[in-house]
Design a protein around this motif. Sequence first.
Motif, PDB file in Angstrom:
ATOM      1  N   ILE A  28     -59.468  40.302  13.671  1.00 44.52           N
ATOM      2  CA  ILE A  28     -58.822  41.052  13.742  1.00 44.52           C
ATOM      3  C   ILE A  28     -58.652  40.595  15.869  1.00 44.52           C
ATOM      4  O   ILE A  28     -60.042  40.993  15.958  1.00 44.52           O
ATOM      5  CB  ILE A  28     -58.599  41.996  14.170  1.00 44.52           C
ATOM      6  N   ASN A  30     -56.812  41.247  19.618  1.00 42.71           N
ATOM      7  CA  ASN A  30     -55.901  41.744  20.523  1.00 42.71           C
ATOM      8  C   ASN A  30     -55.667  40.950  22.236  1.00 42.71           C
ATOM      9  O   ASN A  30     -54.666  41.005  22.301  1.00 42.71           O
ATOM     10  CB  ASN A  30     -56.001  42.910  20.893  1.00 42.71           C
ATOM     11  N   ASN A  47     -65.452  36.499  20.854  1.00 44.89           N
ATOM     12  CA  ASN A  47     -66.666  36.918  20.774  1.00 44.89           C
ATOM     13  C   ASN A  47     -67.515  35.806  19.906  1.00 44.89           C
ATOM     14  O   ASN A  47     -67.650  35.488  19.036  1.00 44.89           O
ATOM     15  CB  ASN A  47     -66.807  38.523  20.883  1.00 44.89           C
ATOM     16  N   THR A  52     -66.169  33.988  13.161  1.00 47.26           N
ATOM     17  CA  THR A  52     -64.451  32.923  13.780  1.00 47.26           C
ATOM     18  C   THR A  52     -65.096  32.344  15.042  1.00 47.26           C
ATOM     19  O   THR A  52     -64.454  30.982  14.719  1.00 47.26           O
ATOM     20  CB  THR A  52     -62.939  34.196  13.985  1.00 47.26           C
ATOM     21  N   SER A  83     -67.333  40.999   9.036  1.00 51.04           N
ATOM     22  CA  SER A  83     -68.015  39.420   9.104  1.00 51.04           C
ATOM     23  C   SER A  83     -68.687  38.851   8.535  1.00 51.04           C
ATOM     24  O   SER A  83     -69.202  39.133   7.305  1.00 51.04           O
ATOM     25  CB  SER A  83     -69.554  39.839  10.651  1.00 51.04           C
ATOM     26  N   GLY A  84     -67.677  37.543   8.628  1.00 51.41           N
ATOM     27  CA  GLY A  84     -67.676  36.782   8.161  1.00 51.41           C
ATOM     28  C   GLY A  84     -69.674  36.165   7.289  1.00 51.41           C
ATOM     29  O   GLY A  84     -69.237  35.531   6.648  1.00 51.41           O
TER      30      GLY A  84
HETATM   31  C1  LIG Z   1     -58.158  46.561  16.946  1.00 43.72           C
HETATM   32  C2  LIG Z   1     -58.682  45.358  17.374  1.00 43.72           C
HETATM   33  C3  LIG Z   1     -58.897  44.292  18.226  1.00 43.72           C
HETATM   34  C4  LIG Z   1     -60.155  43.568  18.334  1.00 43.72           C
HETATM   35  N1  LIG Z   1     -60.048  42.505  19.421  1.00 43.72           N
HETATM   36  C5  LIG Z   1     -61.096  41.272  19.606  1.00 43.72           C
HETATM   37  C6  LIG Z   1     -60.516  40.194  20.254  1.00 43.72           C
HETATM   38  O1  LIG Z   1     -59.870  40.454  21.146  1.00 43.72           O
HETATM   39  N2  LIG Z   1     -61.503  39.027  20.262  1.00 43.72           N
HETATM   40  C7  LIG Z   1     -62.313  39.637  19.281  1.00 43.72           C
HETATM   41  O2  LIG Z   1     -63.544  38.455  19.023  1.00 43.72           O
HETATM   42  N3  LIG Z   1     -63.065  40.285  18.725  1.00 43.72           N
HETATM   43  C8  LIG Z   1     -61.998  41.131  18.808  1.00 43.72           C
HETATM   44  N4  LIG Z   1     -62.236  42.861  17.319  1.00 43.72           N
HETATM   45  C9  LIG Z   1     -63.880  42.391  16.532  1.00 43.72           C
HETATM   46  C10 LIG Z   1     -63.140  41.709  16.314  1.00 43.72           C
HETATM   47  O3  LIG Z   1     -62.208  42.396  15.172  1.00 43.72           O
HETATM   48  C11 LIG Z   1     -64.727  41.646  14.088  1.00 43.72           C
HETATM   49  O4  LIG Z   1     -65.674  41.985  15.130  1.00 43.72           O
HETATM   50  C12 LIG Z   1     -64.954  40.943  13.730  1.00 43.72           C
HETATM   51  O5  LIG Z   1     -65.502  41.943  12.378  1.00 43.72           O
HETATM   52  C13 LIG Z   1     -65.347  39.592  14.038  1.00 43.72           C
HETATM   53  O6  LIG Z   1     -65.503  39.601  12.049  1.00 43.72           O
HETATM   54  P1  LIG Z   1     -65.791  37.822  11.742  1.00 43.72           P
HETATM   55  O7  LIG Z   1     -67.492  38.413  12.646  1.00 43.72           O
HETATM   56  O8  LIG Z   1     -65.875  37.724  10.867  1.00 43.72           O
HETATM   57  O9  LIG Z   1     -65.066  36.473  13.139  1.00 43.72           O
HETATM   58  C14 LIG Z   1     -61.173  43.120  17.706  1.00 43.72           C
HETATM   59  C15 LIG Z   1     -61.021  44.562  16.620  1.00 43.72           C
HETATM   60  C16 LIG Z   1     -59.723  44.768  16.431  1.00 43.72           C
HETATM   61  C17 LIG Z   1     -60.505  46.792  15.483  1.00 43.72           C
END
Ligand SMILES: Cc1cc2nc3c(=O)[nH]c(=O)nc-3n(C[C@H](O)[C@H](O)[C@H](O)COP(=O)(O)O)c2cc1C
Length: 202
Positions: A28, A30, A47, A52, A83-84
Amino acid sequence: MDTNAMFKIGYGLYVLTAAENGKDNGCIVNTFQQVTSDPLRVCVCVNKANYTCGMIERTGVFNVSVIDESASFQLFRHFGFQSGKEVDKFAADIDAPRCANGVRAINSSTNAVICARVVQKIDLGTHLMFIADVTDAVIKSALETATYSYYQRVIKPKPAKAPAKKGWRCLICGYFYEGETLPADFICPLCKHPASDFERVQ
Ligand SMILES: Cc1cc2nc3c(=O)[nH]c(=O)nc-3n(C[C@H](O)[C@H](O)[C@H](O)COP(=O)(O)O)c2cc1C
Protein backbone atom coordinates in the motif's frame (compact mmCIF):
# COMPACT_ATOMS: atom_id res chain seq x y z
CA MET A 1 5.38 22.79 14.40
CA ASP A 2 2.25 20.62 14.15
CA THR A 3 3.17 17.66 11.96
CA ASN A 4 -0.52 16.62 12.00
CA ALA A 5 -0.81 19.20 9.19
CA MET A 6 0.64 16.44 6.96
CA PHE A 7 -2.65 14.54 7.39
CA LYS A 8 -4.45 17.46 5.71
CA ILE A 9 -2.70 16.67 2.42
CA GLY A 10 -5.25 15.09 0.09
CA TYR A 11 -3.54 11.76 -0.55
CA GLY A 12 -5.15 8.91 -2.45
CA LEU A 13 -4.34 5.29 -1.62
CA TYR A 14 -2.89 2.72 -3.97
CA VAL A 15 -1.69 -0.87 -4.31
CA LEU A 16 1.81 -0.66 -5.83
CA THR A 17 2.75 -3.95 -7.51
CA ALA A 18 5.94 -5.37 -8.98
CA ALA A 19 7.21 -8.69 -10.34
CA GLU A 20 10.67 -10.24 -10.37
CA ASN A 21 11.92 -13.72 -11.24
CA GLY A 22 8.46 -15.27 -11.08
CA LYS A 23 7.56 -13.62 -7.77
CA ASP A 24 4.72 -11.11 -7.51
CA ASN A 25 4.44 -8.61 -4.68
CA GLY A 26 2.79 -5.37 -3.75
CA CYS A 27 2.32 -2.83 -0.96
CA ILE A 28 0.00 0.00 0.00
CA VAL A 29 1.26 3.51 -0.77
CA ASN A 30 -0.12 7.02 -0.46
CA THR A 31 2.85 8.72 -2.11
CA PHE A 32 1.83 8.28 -5.75
CA GLN A 33 1.01 11.14 -8.09
CA GLN A 34 1.25 12.48 -11.63
CA VAL A 35 4.22 14.84 -12.09
CA THR A 36 4.09 15.84 -15.79
CA SER A 37 1.58 15.42 -18.62
CA ASP A 38 3.91 15.65 -21.64
CA PRO A 39 5.60 13.25 -21.30
CA LEU A 40 2.99 11.58 -19.11
CA ARG A 41 4.92 10.82 -15.92
CA VAL A 42 4.15 9.76 -12.39
CA CYS A 43 6.18 9.34 -9.22
CA VAL A 44 6.00 7.16 -6.13
CA CYS A 45 8.07 7.12 -2.92
CA VAL A 46 8.82 3.70 -1.46
CA ASN A 47 10.58 2.89 1.80
CA LYS A 48 13.87 1.09 1.13
CA ALA A 49 12.92 -1.49 3.78
CA ASN A 50 9.91 -2.57 1.69
CA TYR A 51 10.35 -5.63 -0.48
CA THR A 52 8.48 -3.86 -3.28
CA CYS A 53 11.13 -1.12 -3.33
CA GLY A 54 14.01 -3.42 -4.28
CA MET A 55 11.87 -5.19 -6.87
CA ILE A 56 11.08 -1.90 -8.63
CA GLU A 57 14.70 -0.72 -8.33
CA ARG A 58 15.94 -3.89 -10.03
CA THR A 59 13.20 -4.33 -12.69
CA GLY A 60 12.23 -0.70 -13.39
CA VAL A 61 8.59 -1.65 -13.85
CA PHE A 62 5.54 -1.22 -11.62
CA ASN A 63 1.77 -0.97 -11.65
CA VAL A 64 -0.48 1.16 -9.48
CA SER A 65 -4.06 0.15 -8.69
CA VAL A 66 -6.05 3.14 -7.44
CA ILE A 67 -8.01 1.95 -4.39
CA ASP A 68 -11.69 2.91 -4.41
CA GLU A 69 -14.16 3.44 -1.55
CA SER A 70 -15.47 -0.14 -1.75
CA ALA A 71 -12.17 -1.42 -0.32
CA SER A 72 -12.21 -3.29 2.99
CA PHE A 73 -9.65 -3.04 5.78
CA GLN A 74 -8.54 -6.55 4.77
CA LEU A 75 -7.00 -5.13 1.56
CA PHE A 76 -4.89 -2.72 3.63
CA ARG A 77 -3.95 -5.42 6.12
CA HIS A 78 -2.97 -7.80 3.31
CA PHE A 79 -0.79 -5.41 1.30
CA GLY A 80 0.16 -2.86 3.96
CA PHE A 81 0.79 -4.69 7.23
CA GLN A 82 2.96 -7.60 6.09
CA SER A 83 6.01 -7.89 3.89
CA GLY A 84 6.71 -9.95 0.81
CA LYS A 85 9.98 -10.82 2.56
CA GLU A 86 7.96 -13.07 4.88
CA VAL A 87 4.80 -14.00 2.97
CA ASP A 88 3.70 -14.56 -0.59
CA LYS A 89 0.92 -11.97 -0.89
CA PHE A 90 -0.29 -13.58 -4.12
CA ALA A 91 -0.31 -17.17 -2.85
CA ALA A 92 -3.99 -16.88 -1.94
CA ASP A 93 -6.65 -16.66 -4.62
CA ILE A 94 -6.35 -12.93 -5.26
CA ASP A 95 -8.20 -11.39 -8.18
CA ALA A 96 -5.19 -9.72 -9.78
CA PRO A 97 -4.60 -10.46 -13.47
CA ARG A 98 -1.26 -9.78 -15.12
CA CYS A 99 -1.03 -6.65 -17.29
CA ALA A 100 0.85 -6.51 -20.61
CA ASN A 101 4.02 -5.43 -18.79
CA GLY A 102 4.06 -8.74 -16.85
CA VAL A 103 3.12 -7.14 -13.50
CA ARG A 104 -0.13 -7.98 -11.75
CA ALA A 105 -2.73 -5.40 -10.68
CA ILE A 106 -5.69 -5.90 -8.36
CA ASN A 107 -9.02 -6.23 -10.16
CA SER A 108 -11.53 -5.37 -7.43
CA SER A 109 -11.73 -2.42 -5.01
CA THR A 110 -9.92 -0.40 -7.66
CA ASN A 111 -11.20 2.28 -10.04
CA ALA A 112 -8.12 2.53 -12.29
CA VAL A 113 -4.83 0.81 -13.06
CA ILE A 114 -1.72 2.67 -14.21
CA CYS A 115 1.31 0.83 -15.62
CA ALA A 116 4.69 2.54 -15.46
CA ARG A 117 8.37 2.22 -16.42
CA VAL A 118 11.01 3.95 -14.28
CA VAL A 119 13.05 6.71 -15.96
CA GLN A 120 14.71 8.21 -12.88
CA LYS A 121 15.43 7.18 -9.30
CA ILE A 122 16.08 9.69 -6.50
CA ASP A 123 17.58 8.59 -3.19
CA LEU A 124 15.69 10.32 -0.35
CA GLY A 125 17.49 8.56 2.52
CA THR A 126 14.77 6.32 3.96
CA HIS A 127 12.87 6.15 0.66
CA LEU A 128 13.53 5.90 -3.07
CA MET A 129 11.48 8.14 -5.32
CA PHE A 130 10.76 6.52 -8.68
CA ILE A 131 9.82 8.82 -11.55
CA ALA A 132 8.25 6.82 -14.35
CA ASP A 133 6.67 7.00 -17.81
CA VAL A 134 3.05 5.84 -17.95
CA THR A 135 3.01 2.93 -20.40
CA ASP A 136 -0.68 2.01 -20.05
CA ALA A 137 -3.72 3.15 -18.10
CA VAL A 138 -7.26 1.83 -17.76
CA ILE A 139 -10.37 2.94 -15.88
CA LYS A 140 -12.05 0.07 -14.01
CA SER A 141 -15.06 1.68 -12.32
CA ALA A 142 -16.82 4.97 -11.56
CA LEU A 143 -16.41 4.63 -7.78
CA GLU A 144 -14.62 7.40 -5.87
CA THR A 145 -10.94 7.01 -4.98
CA ALA A 146 -10.38 6.14 -1.31
CA THR A 147 -8.49 9.08 0.17
CA TYR A 148 -6.25 8.87 3.21
CA SER A 149 -8.87 10.69 5.30
CA TYR A 150 -11.61 8.30 4.07
CA TYR A 151 -9.40 5.41 5.17
CA GLN A 152 -8.98 7.01 8.62
CA ARG A 153 -12.69 7.88 9.02
CA VAL A 154 -14.45 4.90 7.41
CA ILE A 155 -12.23 1.94 6.52
CA LYS A 156 -9.87 1.65 9.50
CA PRO A 157 -11.63 -0.18 12.38
CA LYS A 158 -12.22 1.88 15.50
CA PRO A 159 -10.65 0.49 18.69
CA ALA A 160 -13.32 -1.49 20.62
CA LYS A 161 -12.53 0.39 23.80
CA ALA A 162 -9.72 2.62 24.99
CA PRO A 163 -6.77 0.60 26.29
CA ALA A 164 -6.41 0.70 30.06
CA LYS A 165 -2.68 1.30 29.75
CA LYS A 166 -0.80 4.43 28.80
CA GLY A 167 1.04 4.46 25.53
CA TRP A 168 1.07 5.57 21.93
CA ARG A 169 -1.21 4.57 19.04
CA CYS A 170 -0.19 4.50 15.39
CA LEU A 171 -2.52 6.82 13.46
CA ILE A 172 -1.99 4.76 10.34
CA CYS A 173 -2.76 1.18 11.40
CA GLY A 174 -3.81 1.39 15.08
CA TYR A 175 -0.78 -0.48 16.50
CA PHE A 176 -0.48 0.23 20.27
CA TYR A 177 2.92 0.89 21.89
CA GLU A 178 2.77 0.55 25.66
CA GLY A 179 4.99 2.94 27.59
CA GLU A 180 5.40 6.48 28.80
CA THR A 181 7.89 7.58 26.12
CA LEU A 182 7.92 6.61 22.48
CA PRO A 183 11.52 6.48 21.19
CA ALA A 184 12.07 9.19 18.56
CA ASP A 185 13.40 6.62 16.09
CA PHE A 186 10.54 4.17 16.68
CA ILE A 187 9.16 2.54 13.51
CA CYS A 188 5.71 0.91 13.61
CA PRO A 189 6.27 -2.85 13.33
CA LEU A 190 3.01 -3.23 11.38
CA CYS A 191 2.93 -0.43 8.81
CA LYS A 192 6.53 0.90 9.12
CA HIS A 193 5.44 4.49 9.77
CA PRO A 194 7.67 6.66 12.04
CA ALA A 195 7.14 8.00 15.60
CA SER A 196 5.66 11.24 14.22
CA ASP A 197 2.61 9.25 13.08
CA PHE A 198 1.79 8.13 16.68
CA GLU A 199 -0.66 9.83 19.07
CA ARG A 200 -0.46 9.79 22.87
CA VAL A 201 -3.06 7.57 24.61
CA GLN A 202 -3.60 8.61 28.23
C1 LIG B 1 -2.33 3.69 4.64
C2 LIG B 1 -0.92 3.24 4.35
C3 LIG B 1 -0.09 4.04 3.56
C4 LIG B 1 1.23 3.63 3.27
N1 LIG B 1 2.02 4.41 2.45
C5 LIG B 1 3.27 4.00 2.13
C6 LIG B 1 4.08 4.76 1.20
O1 LIG B 1 3.66 5.78 0.65
N2 LIG B 1 5.34 4.30 0.93
C7 LIG B 1 5.83 3.16 1.49
O2 LIG B 1 6.97 2.80 1.21
N3 LIG B 1 5.09 2.41 2.36
C8 LIG B 1 3.82 2.80 2.69
N4 LIG B 1 3.03 2.05 3.54
C9 LIG B 1 3.63 0.85 4.18
C10 LIG B 1 3.74 -0.40 3.29
O3 LIG B 1 2.53 -0.65 2.61
C11 LIG B 1 4.08 -1.61 4.19
O4 LIG B 1 5.30 -1.36 4.85
C12 LIG B 1 4.11 -2.95 3.46
O5 LIG B 1 4.01 -3.98 4.41
C13 LIG B 1 5.39 -3.18 2.64
O6 LIG B 1 5.27 -4.44 2.00
P1 LIG B 1 6.49 -5.11 1.20
O7 LIG B 1 7.65 -5.27 2.16
O8 LIG B 1 5.95 -6.44 0.74
O9 LIG B 1 6.84 -4.21 0.07
C14 LIG B 1 1.72 2.41 3.80
C15 LIG B 1 0.87 1.60 4.60
C16 LIG B 1 -0.44 2.00 4.85
C17 LIG B 1 -1.33 1.10 5.69
